[in-house]
Design an enzyme around this catalytic site. Structure first.
Site, mmCIF file in Angstrom:
data_model
loop_
_atom_site.group_PDB
_atom_site.id
_atom_site.type_symbol
_atom_site.label_atom_id
_atom_site.label_comp_id
_atom_site.label_asym_id
_atom_site.label_seq_id
_atom_site.Cartn_x
_atom_site.Cartn_y
_atom_site.Cartn_z
ATOM 1 N N ASN A 9 0.877 -1.167 0.000
ATOM 2 C CA ASN A 9 0.000 0.000 0.000
ATOM 3 C C ASN A 9 0.917 1.221 0.000
ATOM 4 O O ASN A 9 1.524 1.553 1.015
ATOM 5 C CB ASN A 9 -0.917 0.001 1.224
ATOM 6 C CG ASN A 9 -1.891 1.165 1.229
ATOM 7 O OD1 ASN A 9 -1.566 2.275 0.843
ATOM 8 N ND2 ASN A 9 -3.099 0.917 1.706
ATOM 9 N N GLU A 44 -3.926 1.723 -3.120
ATOM 10 C CA GLU A 44 -4.052 3.170 -2.922
ATOM 11 C C GLU A 44 -3.172 3.947 -3.906
ATOM 12 O O GLU A 44 -2.326 4.750 -3.502
ATOM 13 C CB GLU A 44 -3.728 3.571 -1.480
ATOM 14 C CG GLU A 44 -4.877 3.314 -0.513
ATOM 15 C CD GLU A 44 -4.799 4.165 0.729
ATOM 16 O OE1 GLU A 44 -5.379 5.260 0.737
ATOM 17 O OE2 GLU A 44 -4.168 3.713 1.710
ATOM 18 N N TYR A 156 -7.754 -3.988 -2.332
ATOM 19 C CA TYR A 156 -7.636 -2.969 -1.287
ATOM 20 C C TYR A 156 -8.996 -2.917 -0.598
ATOM 21 O O TYR A 156 -9.934 -2.288 -1.078
ATOM 22 C CB TYR A 156 -7.263 -1.614 -1.874
ATOM 23 C CG TYR A 156 -7.317 -0.483 -0.876
ATOM 24 C CD1 TYR A 156 -6.691 -0.596 0.368
ATOM 25 C CD2 TYR A 156 -7.986 0.705 -1.172
ATOM 26 C CE1 TYR A 156 -6.740 0.421 1.288
ATOM 27 C CE2 TYR A 156 -8.031 1.745 -0.250
ATOM 28 C CZ TYR A 156 -7.407 1.602 0.974
ATOM 29 O OH TYR A 156 -7.454 2.621 1.902
ATOM 30 N N ASP A 195 -3.954 -5.119 0.829
ATOM 31 C CA ASP A 195 -4.278 -4.505 2.119
ATOM 32 C C ASP A 195 -5.719 -4.875 2.454
ATOM 33 O O ASP A 195 -6.660 -4.334 1.887
ATOM 34 C CB ASP A 195 -4.109 -2.991 2.007
ATOM 35 C CG ASP A 195 -4.464 -2.269 3.307
ATOM 36 O OD1 ASP A 195 -4.759 -2.940 4.313
ATOM 37 O OD2 ASP A 195 -4.455 -1.021 3.298
ATOM 38 N N ASN A 197 -7.053 -4.608 5.581
ATOM 39 C CA ASN A 197 -7.547 -3.763 6.676
ATOM 40 C C ASN A 197 -8.208 -4.580 7.782
ATOM 41 O O ASN A 197 -9.174 -4.138 8.416
ATOM 42 C CB ASN A 197 -8.533 -2.717 6.143
ATOM 43 C CG ASN A 197 -7.833 -1.449 5.702
ATOM 44 O OD1 ASN A 197 -7.006 -0.893 6.427
ATOM 45 N ND2 ASN A 197 -8.147 -1.001 4.498
ATOM 46 N N ASP A 312 2.832 4.699 4.898
ATOM 47 C CA ASP A 312 2.516 4.271 6.264
ATOM 48 C C ASP A 312 2.432 2.760 6.356
ATOM 49 O O ASP A 312 2.222 2.209 7.434
ATOM 50 C CB ASP A 312 1.214 4.912 6.748
ATOM 51 C CG ASP A 312 0.057 4.641 5.801
ATOM 52 O OD1 ASP A 312 0.301 4.298 4.634
ATOM 53 O OD2 ASP A 312 -1.107 4.792 6.235
ATOM 54 N N HIS A 313 2.587 2.066 5.213
ATOM 55 C CA HIS A 313 2.666 0.603 5.158
ATOM 56 C C HIS A 313 4.069 0.211 4.711
ATOM 57 O O HIS A 313 4.836 1.044 4.210
ATOM 58 C CB HIS A 313 1.653 0.025 4.165
ATOM 59 C CG HIS A 313 0.221 0.216 4.567
ATOM 60 N ND1 HIS A 313 -0.611 -0.822 4.912
ATOM 61 C CD2 HIS A 313 -0.530 1.341 4.678
ATOM 62 C CE1 HIS A 313 -1.811 -0.345 5.208
ATOM 63 N NE2 HIS A 313 -1.779 0.965 5.068
#
Length: 633
Positions: A9, A44, A156, A195, A197, A312-313
């Site tokens: 991501n 993303e 995603y 990802d 989540n 951030d990943h």
């Protein structure tokens, strides 16, 4: 090394290039090489189609497939890059439910012929949510590629930001569960990565006991929420609280990274940036590479790459072995990661070509398709036209399709008009045929014009601005220059340039075929062979063309002379020499008058007092040349 699948991501397709080591060489090819990836699944992307450019799509040695949001621009977005030297998919789709359509088509993926489908689409009654299928696939969250070895699903998954997204998230996860299980039921192996989540156990998040204590929630309640319950029922060794749900009685996928590191703590893939949680490794593991049981043993390594910054990943990878066992036989992986006939026993039989592109490949987007190099513009010859001068090739719906939205500007009767024009009437066909049989210079021009005009009937007409007629040109009609290369080639002179002109002037009604005697025994094919094709250069004429006495002394094409011509045309302009033998200097007239703005050449030596004969004093000579009069000699 085997084939590596990497998922990441990136939080914006260009975001990683602001960090080391990506900022040193800001290309996707360099990024993929650093990651040592052969399949790169990106989440993303956060980009619109209009913002895609060459460095994102035309990555040397790579193909790419995008799924971008239909409504909310610059949001979400999934892309899968594949290294063409290692793997080439045989089918590609966008979305989970199959209700989307391939580019330039109105047929849904699920309605395509069986040999063109990936399959596993949700059947009526399998999706119990209230969100319709088109809405579920409208946010650009899934790309599916099929290789002969397995089906790769890059996703995603939506996160729960607030209560308004809960229903959409649950409906999307249900569709993902159904699609994976349906593919497995068909006997196809599946690799799911991206990802998701979702955290699957207490090992996959930091500070969970304190969080649950603050929220007054038990561990069982936490993992029994719908998203975590769905995920654990999909996985082998998942923590399922109570009885399994109907239709989810059996697990389907293995968590590859956890299988290689079953008890490892702190193996997190995402950290909250607002709290700067990454340096202290206070994060969660929500990025996965999952696979079905049939190919679990094919993987030889899997891990996270928490040291690579850029989002951030962090990237997560899983590596497959060079050779794998399928149906009890050991085979090379590349043999089943490419279309049949591309590899055999690990050896390449043919190279990857543009013909291997699938309709959903981003390289076929009109902005990136049909690129031509400057070299092709000079050296690539146009294909010869058909004997009738009318193109008989069938249009390629994938190559010649109009871009999105273009169908709104086409009249309803356009197809019928094109169809009627593309088939010449008998009278038209006879006229074209007779024109092509003429062998005189005058009729050669007529046949070319007939071929050009008839060929234009088979393609749609474009609206152009009115132009002035060139019929009154002093040079008269002649063969058009078809390439820049022909500019430097000596043209064969007309054997008799005035032959046939007198009769044509005296009687304009004479037919173009009057130059051929009616009783001539010359076959049709022989007379046609002496007429050059409409789009051919002089060098494309047949070698057996009869030469007249007037053309016997012509010079043949000399590549050295051609190179000199190029040098004179494109080389640096030579300045004249003054009477002293020095290079002149160029100046521009600034004084107001008729010569204002004109440039000229003068002697470069400094001015001296007139009549001064002292040693060492130099004078300008009388050299003066207007730049417009200088011919370079």
């Amino acid at each position: 090394m085997g084939l590596r699948i990497t998922t990441w991501n990136v939080n914006g397709i260009r975001n990683p290039f602001s960090y080391q080591p990506w900022r040193e060489n800001r290309t996707f090819q360099a990024m993929f090489d650093t990651l040592e990836a052969d399949i790169f699944v990106m989440q993303e992307a956060k980009i619109q189609r209009k913002d895609l450019n060459d460095d994102m799509v035309l990555v040397p040695g790579w193909d790419v497939y995008f799924s971008l949001p239909k409504l909310k621009k610059g949001y979400s977005g999934v892309a899968i890059y594949t290294r063409s030297s290692k793997c080439c998919p045989i089918r590609a789709e966008e979305g989970l439910t199959g209700v989307l359509t391939p580019p330039n088509s109105t047929t849904k993926f699920r309605d395509l012929p069986p040999d063109q489908q990936i399959g596993g689409y949700p059947r009526p009654g399998q999706l119990s949510g209230t969100v319709d299928e088109a809405t579920l696939d409208s946010e650009g969250r899934c790309v599916i590629l099929e290789f002969p070895a397995f089906v790769l699903i890059g996703v995603y998954c939506p996160a729960t930001r607030d209560e308004t997204r809960t229903e959409f998230r649950q409906g999307w996860l249900d569709a993902l569960d159904v699609r994976v299980r349906n593919l497995a039921a068909m006997g196809k192996e599946v690799v799911l990565c991206g990802d998701l989540n979702i955290i699957r156990s207490d090992l996959d998040t930091a500070g969970l006991p304190e969080r649950l204590r603050k929220e007054a929630m038990t561990m069982d309640d936490f993992f029994n929420t719908p998203p975590r319950r769905f995920f654990n029922q999909l996985l082998f060794n998942g923590q399922v609280i109570g009885e399994r749900d109907e239709g989810r009685e059996e697990p389907v996928l293995w968590d590859i990274c956890r299988e290689f590191h079953p008890t490892r703590k702190g193996m997190y893939t995402c950290w909250e940036t607002k709290k700067n949680a990454r340096p202290g490794n206070f994060g969660s593991r929500i990025d996965y590479v999952l696979c079905t049981s049939g190919i679990k043993d094919w993987f030889v390594d899997s891990n996270i790459q928490e040291g690579l910054l850029g989002s951030d990943h962090c990237p997560v990878y899983a590596t497959l072995a060079d050779t794998v066992k399928k149906d009890g036989t050991e085979i090379f992986l590349v043999d089943i990661m490419n279309p049949e006939g591309m590899f055999k026993n690990g050896q390449r039989l043919r190279e990857w070509t543009q013909k291997d592109l699938l309709p959903t490949s981003a390289k076929l987007i009109p902005e990136f398709d049909r690129r031509r190099s400057i070299r092709d513009m000079f050296f690539k010859k146009a294909p010869p036209p058909s004997s009738s001068g009318i193109s008989t090739s069938k249009p390629d719906p994938q190559k010649d399709a109009a871009p999105e939205g273009a169908e709104d500007s086409i009249p309803e009767s356009a197809d019928s008009q094109t169809l009627s024009l593309s088939t010449p009437q008998p009278s038209q066909a006879s006229t074209i045929s007779s024109a092509l049989t003429a062998t005189s210079p005058q009729n050669t021009v007529s046949s070319k014009r007939q071929a050009d005009s008839s060929a234009s009937l088979s393609r749609p007409q474009k609206k152009t601005k009115p132009t002035l007629s060139k019929e009154n040109s002093k040079s008269g009609p002649g063969l058009a220059q078809r390439s820049l290369k022909g500019f430097f080639k000596p043209k064969a002179p007309d054997p008799d340039p005035h032959k046939g002109e007198t009769d044509a002037k005296e009687d304009p009604s004479l037919s173009a075929t009057s130059a051929v005697p009616s009783g001539s025994d010359t076959p049709q094919s022989q007379s046609d062979s002496r007429v050059p094709p409409a789009d051919a250069d002089m060098e494309d004429w047949p070698d057996d063309t009869p030469k007249t006495s007037s053309s016997s002394g012509d010079k043949v094409f000399d590549p050295i002379a051609s190179k000199e011509s190029w040098s004179k045309l494109l080389g640096k302009r030579k300045v004249p020499k003054c009477e002293h033998g020095d290079d002149c200097q160029s100046f521009t007239t600034k004084k107001a008058g008729v010569n204002c703005g004109r440039s000229f050449f003068v002697c470069p030596r400094p001015l001296g007092p007139t009549g001064d004969k002292e040693i060492g004093t130099e004078f300008k000579c009388r050299t003066f040349i207007w730049s417009s009069d200088w011919n370079g000699k």
